[in-house]
Design a protein around this motif. Structure first.
Motif, PDB file in Angstrom:
ATOM      1  N   GLU A  63     -22.750 -53.105  -0.247  1.00 60.38           N
ATOM      2  CA  GLU A  63     -24.148 -52.703  -0.339  1.00 60.38           C
ATOM      3  C   GLU A  63     -24.957 -53.671   0.525  1.00 60.38           C
ATOM      4  O   GLU A  63     -25.052 -54.863   0.232  1.00 60.38           O
ATOM      5  CB  GLU A  63     -24.629 -52.748  -1.787  1.00 60.38           C
ATOM      6  N   ILE A  64     -25.542 -53.173   1.598  1.00 60.32           N
ATOM      7  CA  ILE A  64     -26.242 -54.025   2.557  1.00 60.32           C
ATOM      8  C   ILE A  64     -27.510 -54.600   1.941  1.00 60.32           C
ATOM      9  O   ILE A  64     -28.302 -53.894   1.313  1.00 60.32           O
ATOM     10  CB  ILE A  64     -26.577 -53.229   3.838  1.00 60.32           C
ATOM     11  N   ALA A  77     -20.210 -49.284   4.011  1.00 61.66           N
ATOM     12  CA  ALA A  77     -20.199 -48.569   2.733  1.00 61.66           C
ATOM     13  C   ALA A  77     -18.791 -48.155   2.340  1.00 61.66           C
ATOM     14  O   ALA A  77     -18.438 -48.143   1.149  1.00 61.66           O
ATOM     15  CB  ALA A  77     -21.114 -47.344   2.810  1.00 61.66           C
ATOM     16  N   LEU A  94     -27.176 -54.343  10.890  1.00 68.65           N
ATOM     17  CA  LEU A  94     -27.182 -53.823   9.527  1.00 68.65           C
ATOM     18  C   LEU A  94     -28.090 -52.610   9.376  1.00 68.65           C
ATOM     19  O   LEU A  94     -27.945 -51.836   8.420  1.00 68.65           O
ATOM     20  CB  LEU A  94     -27.621 -54.925   8.547  1.00 68.65           C
ATOM     21  N   LYS A 136     -23.721 -49.097   8.849  1.00 62.82           N
ATOM     22  CA  LYS A 136     -23.937 -48.888   7.414  1.00 62.82           C
ATOM     23  C   LYS A 136     -22.813 -48.064   6.800  1.00 62.82           C
ATOM     24  O   LYS A 136     -22.313 -48.379   5.712  1.00 62.82           O
ATOM     25  CB  LYS A 136     -25.275 -48.169   7.184  1.00 62.82           C
ATOM     26  N   GLN A 137     -22.428 -46.998   7.501  1.00 62.76           N
ATOM     27  CA  GLN A 137     -21.382 -46.124   6.974  1.00 62.76           C
ATOM     28  C   GLN A 137     -20.048 -46.858   6.875  1.00 62.76           C
ATOM     29  O   GLN A 137     -19.345 -46.754   5.861  1.00 62.76           O
ATOM     30  CB  GLN A 137     -21.237 -44.897   7.881  1.00 62.76           C
TER      31      GLN A 137
END
Length: 325
Positions: free
Chosen positions: A292-293, A287, A277, A283-284
């Motif tokens: 939303e992490i 997203a 994460l 992340k990208q």
């Protein structure tokens, strides 16, 4: 700060790199199976595969993704609950498929608290409340007033009985003090189709599949059911901003295994998950699915979150008398 962040403050992830994970010893020495309780191709599948790829790289062992859809997630959950407690079978758990299904299904062979070992939270995709453009409401207050006087009642679509969209629609009716008709579908796609056509007035869902229809004007977004606005829909106000602080809902994701897994293996999996994460590429990709992490500091924090969320939705399910037939 939203309620999940309050429960699980983001940890310092920078130090969680592959060497720290690999230092856990010989585990794993063979592939790990990740069960996704949905068919291939949807958001759950994409999120699960991103996580499987990242965790596998950090643990030095491949992850085998198994899509086991059916019964609103129950079949996949059941397979993991009944699997060996050795850390080689994991579940992509979700707000609807794991938690809400446990509240509305009359008979289950497992208990989500007793029979599962939480590994870690991944993040959440806040739900967006949308309407067909012909609905004469441009905000939550107007939708409430319209719902109270509508005859016949306003209708809301969902991907099925016991889904996140179903219970959020029920929560809206309770908060509005109005009768609203639930129209369940077999998945998000058919629900979107009928709301676009005007056969149903309201649809709540995670933002990713709704975003192109909001952009084209096929759907009107009234609110994000969250404390803060979404970065990629900054013009859409939140339910909190509009005076509905109890109308909070998201599609969340996490990793679990069967109860009784060795603690050192749970810790290794948790570290690999959080390292994934923290990775920019992961992340990208998450997203892009509207996620939303919100990594959990520990498996225990994720366990507390599950218990708190179950309590909140149990009240809604009980008040609205929601049961899967």
């Amino acid at each position: 700060m939203n309620r999940r962040t309050a429960l699980m403050m983001l940890p310092a992830l920078a130090g969680l790199r592959a060497p720290a994970v690999l230092a856990q010893g010989r585990y794993p020495d063979r592939p790990i199976r990740l069960i996704i309780p949905f068919a291939a191709g949807g958001s759950n599948d994409i999120v699960g595969r991103v996580i499987a790829e990242g965790m596998g790289a950090r643990l030095g062992q491949s992850f085998v993704v198994e899509n086991r859809g059916g019964a609103g997630g129950v079949l996949g959950n059941e397979a993991v609950a009944q699997s060996p407690k050795d850390g080689y079978t994991l579940l992509l758990g979700g707000s609807g498929s794991f938690l809400i299904s446990s509240l509305v299904q009359p008979k289950l062979s497992y208990d989500i608290i007793r029979d599962f070992a939480p590994v870690g939270f991944i993040g959440n995709a806040p739900n967006v409340i949308t309407v067909n453009p012909k609905v004469e409401a441009r905000g939550m207050g107007e939708l409430r007033d319209l719902a109270r006087r509508a005859k016949p009642p306003l209708s809301y679509a969902s991907p099925g009985v016991g889904t996140t969209g179903h219970v959020l629609g029920a929560l809206l009716a309770l908060e509005f003090g109005a009768e609203m008709e639930h129209i369940p579908y077999r998945g998000t796609g058919p629900a979107i189709t009928d709301v676009l056509a005007g056969r149903v007035q309201i649809l709540t869902n995670a933002a990713a599949p709704l975003r192109p229809h909001i952009a084209s004007g096929g759907l009107r977004a009234l609110a994000v059911a969250a404390p803060r606005r979404l970065d990629f829909l900054p013009e859409v106000p939140t339910t909190v901003e509009q005076g509905f602080p109890k109308v909070l809902s998201s599609t969340w994701y996490g990793i679990l295994g069967p109860a009784g897994m060795p603690e050192d293996r749970v810790a290794a999996l948790h570290a690999a998950l959080n390292a994934t994460l923290a990775d920019a590429a992961a992340k990208q990709r998450l997203a892009e699915e509207g996620v939303e992490i919100e990594a959990s500091p520990s498996p225990a924090d994720y366990a507390r979150f599950i218990e708190a969320d179950r309590t909140r939705w149990q009240e809604v399910v009980t008040r609205a008398n929601i049961r899967a037939e």
